[in-house]
Structure formats: C-alpha cells, structure tokens
Write a protein that holds these residues in place. Structure first.
Motif, PDB file in Angstrom:
ATOM      1  N   MET A 262      59.015  37.765  47.840  1.00  0.00           N
ATOM      2  CA  MET A 262      59.252  36.341  48.010  1.00  0.00           C
ATOM      3  C   MET A 262      57.999  35.655  48.557  1.00  0.00           C
ATOM      4  O   MET A 262      57.545  34.676  47.991  1.00  0.00           O
ATOM      5  CB  MET A 262      60.449  36.155  48.936  1.00  0.00           C
TER       6      MET A 262
ATOM      7  N   ASP B  64      55.001  36.934  48.641  1.00  0.00           N
ATOM      8  CA  ASP B  64      53.871  37.217  47.749  1.00  0.00           C
ATOM      9  C   ASP B  64      53.728  36.138  46.685  1.00  0.00           C
ATOM     10  O   ASP B  64      52.618  35.733  46.345  1.00  0.00           O
ATOM     11  CB  ASP B  64      54.047  38.585  47.070  1.00  0.00           C
ATOM     12  N   ARG B  65      54.858  35.673  46.152  1.00  0.00           N
ATOM     13  CA  ARG B  65      54.844  34.628  45.136  1.00  0.00           C
ATOM     14  C   ARG B  65      54.265  33.339  45.710  1.00  0.00           C
ATOM     15  O   ARG B  65      53.463  32.656  45.068  1.00  0.00           O
ATOM     16  CB  ARG B  65      56.253  34.400  44.604  1.00  0.00           C
ATOM     17  N   LEU B  66      54.668  32.993  46.941  1.00  0.00           N
ATOM     18  CA  LEU B  66      54.151  31.789  47.596  1.00  0.00           C
ATOM     19  C   LEU B  66      52.655  31.910  47.828  1.00  0.00           C
ATOM     20  O   LEU B  66      51.909  30.952  47.597  1.00  0.00           O
ATOM     21  CB  LEU B  66      54.879  31.563  48.932  1.00  0.00           C
TER      22      LEU B  66
ATOM     23  N   LYS C 109      50.517  33.619  46.084  1.00  0.00           N
ATOM     24  CA  LYS C 109      49.837  33.457  44.793  1.00  0.00           C
ATOM     25  C   LYS C 109      49.769  31.978  44.395  1.00  0.00           C
ATOM     26  O   LYS C 109      48.757  31.508  43.870  1.00  0.00           O
ATOM     27  CB  LYS C 109      50.545  34.264  43.702  1.00  0.00           C
ATOM     28  N   GLU C 110      50.847  31.251  44.636  1.00  0.00           N
ATOM     29  CA  GLU C 110      50.865  29.815  44.331  1.00  0.00           C
ATOM     30  C   GLU C 110      49.836  29.058  45.176  1.00  0.00           C
ATOM     31  O   GLU C 110      49.146  28.169  44.673  1.00  0.00           O
ATOM     32  CB  GLU C 110      52.257  29.228  44.563  1.00  0.00           C
TER      33      GLU C 110
END
Length: 101
Positions: A1, A3-5, A7-8
């Motif tokens: 969860m 990790d996605r933020l 990357k964004e």
C-alpha cells in the motif's frame, strides 16, 4: 500500500522537475532534459505527455514551452503540497502501544 504511494510521489517529483526545466529553459527538448536530469528519454517523454494533458506545457517546433495555465499552477503548488503533507502527518500511528493493545 505505501509502496504504491511512494512510487506515485517519485513520479510526481519527476513530472515537477521536468516542468521546472521547461519553465527555466523553454523551449527545451527531450534529449536535453534527459541528459540534464539523468532520466531515460521514455520517462521524460511520459512526464511531458502528462504535463501536456494537464495543459501546463505545450509542444513547439523547438521543444516544450509553458502555457497560460503554468503560472497559476505553480502559484498554488506549495499550498497543495503543504495540505498533503499535513494530511499524511495526520495518518501517522505514533504510539505502537495502541496497536499492541
């Protein structure tokens, strides 16, 4: 969860770095931006496409240039980032004892 933020946020950082280069060096092309930032051409091209879709830059025969909307976006940027930082600060779970219960 998270990790996605992360990357964004990294991608947003790249988009903003590309926008800053356009503002400071317009007109500027992909090759020069890639050489100066170290980002591969395809990532610079993607950031330019995103910025163009947001009407923050536009293509010209010599390279990317800013639009009428760019200054307004930049003026609002710091406040929006501060709001996001505040929101993220509020999400922190400070006390591990709460979890261990």
């Amino acid at each position: 969860m998270i990790d996605r933020l992360e990357k964004e946020v990294d991608m947003l950082e790249r988009h903003l770095q590309v926008l800053k280069m356009v503002i400071e060096n317009e007109p500027i092309g992909i090759v020069k931006m890639s050489n100066e930032t170290g980002y591969p051409h395809h990532k610079v091209r993607y950031s330019l496409r995103v910025l163009e879709e947001e009407n923050l830059i536009e293509p010209s025969s010599q390279g990317a240039i800013k639009t009428e909307r760019t200054a307004e976006f930049v003026d609002d940027l710091d406040g929006k980032i501060d709001d996001i930082v505040d929101k993220l600060e509020g999400m922190k779970i400070e006390d591990a004892a709460e979890i261990e219960g």
